[in-house]
Design an enzyme around this catalytic site. Structure first.
Site, PDB file in Angstrom:
ATOM      1  CE  LYS A  54      -1.110 -25.271  15.538  1.00  0.00           C
ATOM      2  NZ  LYS A  54       0.157 -25.089  14.827  1.00  0.00           N
ATOM      3  CD  GLN A  98       3.413 -23.491  16.125  1.00  0.00           C
ATOM      4  OE1 GLN A  98       2.540 -24.334  16.198  1.00  0.00           O
ATOM      5  NE2 GLN A  98       3.222 -22.320  15.537  1.00  0.00           N
ATOM      6  CG  ASP A 121       0.326 -27.436   9.392  1.00  0.00           C
ATOM      7  OD1 ASP A 121      -0.792 -27.072   9.803  1.00  0.00           O
ATOM      8  OD2 ASP A 121       1.385 -27.284  10.036  1.00  0.00           O
TER       9      ASP A 121
END
Ligand SMILES: NC(=O)c1ccc[n+]([C@@H]2O[C@H](COP(=O)([O-])OP(=O)(O)OC[C@H]3O[C@@H](n4cnc5c(N)ncnc54)[C@H](OP(=O)(O)O)[C@@H]3O)[C@@H](O)[C@H]2O)c1
Length: 297
Positions: A54, A98, A121
């Protein structure tokens, strides 16, 4: 018939090229780039590799990128305070935490602490609600479903009035993609059926799908005879079925019997190289969208 392959690798490349241009324009207009923070707690090897990917993608696009690594024993209160710091940081437009988090930390509490307007997200309940309402309400569609829809649209598959069958009803793939395909709008307007482990006759539902989206996590679940000739098949499943001794890498397969299904379908996504590469690209797209919204305020 041999199906056209919908390559996630190629579509991802096109999306990242478009985003590179958008980032340049954002920098010119506002004097600063999109800002993304990735919070990693502990040193889980799989998490490190996801975060690295990412971060590298964000950097390659010219984002202001912070990789904030925290020790395994960070308290829940300190992690919540860190999120609050980024919630109010004007240079940060997207916050990623995460998962998994260590056992002493409540995942839900942490994810719900992210400002929904920076939740790129798209997992915050506010964003799930916005997705359900649809249209202009949607800020951040969740990344894997958004990638699936993008592949359907960019492959030229007609969605309006199409019979879409989604195998799987998880919160991260099955349910959101089903809602997205049923909404009013471009790349949607479909008639959607969701099937799962309690469905009585899985085969009969799959057989009438113009667009079959499979997210079950069961290798070869979908048999070739379940595929409607000429249909579009999106295989989300990623299953490790063995180890390639020569490369030392896992052998990955989807949920569809790919080789045989490709003889019947009109279009099909491979595994690997299908839906997988799309997720991070859509995460970057959400961050660019967030930056535009925040910087225009
Ligand atoms: N970027 C990516 O490429 C990406 C992202 C996310 C996930 N994935 C992959 O997609 C797959 C699904 O992920 P997920 O997180 O959605 O999985 P999940 O949370 O385990 O959900 C699986 C869903 O499939 C259904 N299912 C399982 N076996 C079935 C069967 N035999 N017949 C009918 N339905 C069945 C389950 O039904 P019940 O609800 O009845 O149990 C459940 O709703 C996994 O292989 C995952 O690795 C890929």
């Amino acid at each position: 018939m041999t199906a056209e392959i919908i390559s996630g690798t190629q579509i991802r490349k096109a999306i990242l090229a478009e985003l590179t241009e958008e980032v340049k324009q954002i920098k010119e207009k506002y004097g600063k780039p999109p800002g993304l923070v990735t919070i990693l707690v502990g040193a889980n090897p799989a998490s490190i590799s996801y975060v690295t990917l990412k971060v590298q993608t964000a950097e390659s696009l010219g984002f202001h990128e912070i990789q904030d690594n925290q020790p395994d024993d960070i308290s829940e209160a300190d992690l919540l305070a860190l999120i609050e710091k980024y919630n109010t940081d004007p240079d940060i437009h997207g916050i990623l935490v995460q998962l998994p988090l260590p056992k002493h930390i409540d995942d839900k509490k942490v994810l719900n602490a992210i400002n929904p307007d920076k939740d790129v997200d798209g997992f915050h309940p506010v964003n799930v609600g916005r997705l359900m309402i649809g249209g202009d309400e949607v800020l951040f569609p969740p990344c894997t479903p958004a990638g699936i829809q993008e592949m359907i649209v960019r492959s030229g598959t007609e969605t309006s009035g199409a019979e879409v069958v989604v195998v799987g009803r998880s919160n991260i793939v099955g349910k959101p993609i089903a809602i997205m395909m049923a909404q009013k709008g471009v790349g949607a307007n479909s008639t959607v059926t969701i099937v799962h482990t309690r469905t009585k006759d899985l085969a009969s539902h799959c057989k009438r799908a113009d667009i079959l989206i499979v997210a079950a996590g069961v290798p070869n679940l979908v048999k070739p005879e379940w595929i409607k000739p000429g249909s579009t098949v999106i295989d989300v499943g990623v299953n490790r079925v063995g180890m390639n001794e020569a490369t030392g890498k896992a052998i990955l397969r989807g949920d569809v019997d790919y080789e045989k299904a490709a003889e019947i379908a009109g279009k099909i996504t491979p595994v690997p190289g299908g839906v997988g590469p799309m997720t991070i690209a859509m995460l970057m797209k959400n961050t660019v969208r967030s930056a535009k919204i925040h910087l225009a305020r």
